[in-house]
Design a protein around this motif. Structure first.
Motif, PDB file in Angstrom:
ATOM      1  N   UNK A 136       0.740  -1.218   0.036  1.00  0.00           N
ATOM      2  CA  UNK A 136       0.130   0.091   0.040  1.00  0.00           C
ATOM      3  C   UNK A 136       0.856   1.126  -0.008  1.00  0.00           C
ATOM      4  N   UNK A 137       2.113   1.114   0.640  1.00  0.00           N
ATOM      5  CA  UNK A 137       2.677   2.429   0.811  1.00  0.00           C
ATOM      6  C   UNK A 137       4.296   2.257   0.414  1.00  0.00           C
ATOM      7  N   UNK A 138       4.470   3.148  -0.184  1.00  0.00           N
ATOM      8  CA  UNK A 138       5.899   3.157  -0.864  1.00  0.00           C
ATOM      9  C   UNK A 138       7.042   3.670   0.217  1.00  0.00           C
ATOM     10  N   UNK A 139       7.967   2.871   0.691  1.00  0.00           N
ATOM     11  CA  UNK A 139       8.967   3.286   1.732  1.00  0.00           C
ATOM     12  C   UNK A 139       9.897   4.511   1.028  1.00  0.00           C
ATOM     13  N   UNK A 140      10.080   5.441   1.801  1.00  0.00           N
ATOM     14  CA  UNK A 140      11.203   6.318   1.449  1.00  0.00           C
ATOM     15  C   UNK A 140      12.617   5.909   1.972  1.00  0.00           C
ATOM     16  N   UNK A 141      13.621   6.277   0.950  1.00  0.00           N
ATOM     17  CA  UNK A 141      14.937   6.013   1.262  1.00  0.00           C
ATOM     18  C   UNK A 141      15.360   7.033   2.669  1.00  0.00           C
ATOM     19  N   UNK A 142      15.778   6.098   3.777  1.00  0.00           N
ATOM     20  CA  UNK A 142      16.056   6.757   4.870  1.00  0.00           C
ATOM     21  C   UNK A 142      17.359   6.309   5.677  1.00  0.00           C
ATOM     22  N   UNK A 143      17.866   6.921   6.493  1.00  0.00           N
ATOM     23  CA  UNK A 143      19.025   6.449   7.265  1.00  0.00           C
ATOM     24  C   UNK A 143      18.610   5.507   8.320  1.00  0.00           C
ATOM     25  N   UNK A 144      19.476   4.325   8.407  1.00  0.00           N
ATOM     26  CA  UNK A 144      19.343   3.427   9.293  1.00  0.00           C
ATOM     27  C   UNK A 144      20.119   3.891  10.762  1.00  0.00           C
ATOM     28  N   UNK A 145      19.396   3.639  11.715  1.00  0.00           N
ATOM     29  CA  UNK A 145      19.738   4.301  13.002  1.00  0.00           C
ATOM     30  C   UNK A 145      21.257   3.577  13.265  1.00  0.00           C
ATOM     31  N   UNK A 146      22.358   4.113  13.654  1.00  0.00           N
ATOM     32  CA  UNK A 146      23.395   3.781  14.299  1.00  0.00           C
ATOM     33  C   UNK A 146      24.283   3.159  13.053  1.00  0.00           C
TER      34      UNK A 146
END
Length: 344
Positions: A306-316
């Motif tokens: 249903x929702x396209x995920x955004x490219x985001x930093x992975x914590x740590x």
């Protein structure tokens, strides 16, 4: 390191007609691609055929105009230059700094031109050298890539595939560029010749102070040459990570699939660790809703459809991923990838 090139929200669409009276269809080869290239690094762009790797390279040098987004070049000692805003005349000087090595050396070299003229052509077009200066520069550049001076009067068909690729590299380097985009530069070559060309590219990087964007589908090659890897799928960037981190622990299921495809000497090491991928790559004209990879992903949930995920930093970490479950999935890394620096 300082930023040399920044790509922001770059998109490239093609309109296809279905016939004289049929409706036209739009194919999105690139969709909202963003990445940064640091001076002195080798950034690899990987993915299956049709993922948009070559289109990205061609849009960066403006061999093809982007539909949307910006490409900004940061030349040392000058103000930033937005390449996507320049016309053909305005971008010509900056093509001295950004050069491209093409995949098939035979089709990219004019068969009716001598090697000397092929390599000299950029110097003549940009009016950088002439006469004895031009001759010395061409011969010197060819010698640096391993083509002897007595070969400058021959035609491309007289050379082997590896030698033709060296000529293509010389043509790219003769202008003393800052950034070289290598589009599948070794994929058409035998494995032993691949190692020679990769080692040559590494040596030239040091000699010329180059930065590379290395486009490839071969993660074994990428692990040898790249400092950082951008993974693309259906025109999207799905993961961006330092090479070692990506091979040790991928954060996107598609990267896991690519790493699974790496050949290993001992098949028993795969026992109980096989990563299956479902189906075929979707047609660009009928792109899936939600996450572009969900139709082939064994981890897909309702939110993925249903929702396209955004490219985001992975914590740590120094990784980025476009996956709803990037932090929680325990994805498998490479089992036996060639160690960096030991490809030859």
């Amino acid at each position: 390191m300082s930023t040399l090139l920044k790509v922001e929200n770059l998109s490239k669409s093609y309109s296809l007609s279905s016939g004289l009276f049929g409706p036209s269809r739009t194919l999105d080869a690139l969709s909202d691609v963003s990445l940064t290239v640091e001076a002195g690094e080798t950034l690899a762009v990987v993915g299956e055929s049709g993922c948009g790797k070559t289109t990205l390279g061609r849009c960066i040098i403006k061999a093809q105009p982007a539909t949307a987004g910006t490409v900004t070049y940061y030349p040392k000692g000058h103000e930033p230059v937005e390449l996507t805003a320049l016309n053909k005349r305005q971008i010509k000087p900056w093509r001295q700094d950004i050069r491209m090595i093409f995949q098939d050396p035979m089709s990219s070299l004019n068969p009716n031109m001598r090697v000397f003229d092929i390599v000299a052509e950029p110097l003549r077009i940009h009016r950088i050298a002439k006469g004895k200066d031009l001759e010395d520069r061409v011969v010197s550049t060819l010698e640096k890539v391993g083509i002897a001076a007595d070969g400058v009067g021959r035609y491309p068909h007289a050379f082997s595939g590896g030698q033709r690729q060296r000529i293509g590299i010389a043509r790219a380097l003769v202008l003393d560029p800052k950034l070289v985009i290598a589009d599948e530069a070794v994929s058409a070559l035998d494995v032993s010749i691949q190692a020679q060309i990769l080692n040559l590219l590494e040596d030239l990087k040091s000699d010329f102070g180059l930065t590379y964007i290395f486009i490839s589908h071969d993660l074994g090659v990428v692990n040898y040459i790249a400092d950082r890897v951008v993974v693309m799928y259906l025109g999207h960037v799905v993961e961006n990570a330092p090479t070692e981190m990506l091979f040790e622990r991928p954060r996107h299921p598609y990267t896991e699939v690519l790493l699974e495809a790496l050949p290993i000497a001992d098949p028993l090491r795969r026992k109980g660790r096989n990563v299956e991928v479902r189906g075929e790559i979707p047609y660009l004209g009928n792109r899936p809703v939600g996450c572009p990879f969900h139709t082939r992903c064994r981890y897909a949930q309702d939110i993925c459809r249903a929702e396209r995920p955004a490219l985001r930093p992975i914590h740590g970490t120094a990784q980025e991923a476009a996956c709803h479950f990037a932090e929680t999935l325990d994805l498998k890394g490479a089992y036996e990838a060639p160690a960096t620096g030991t490809y030859a």
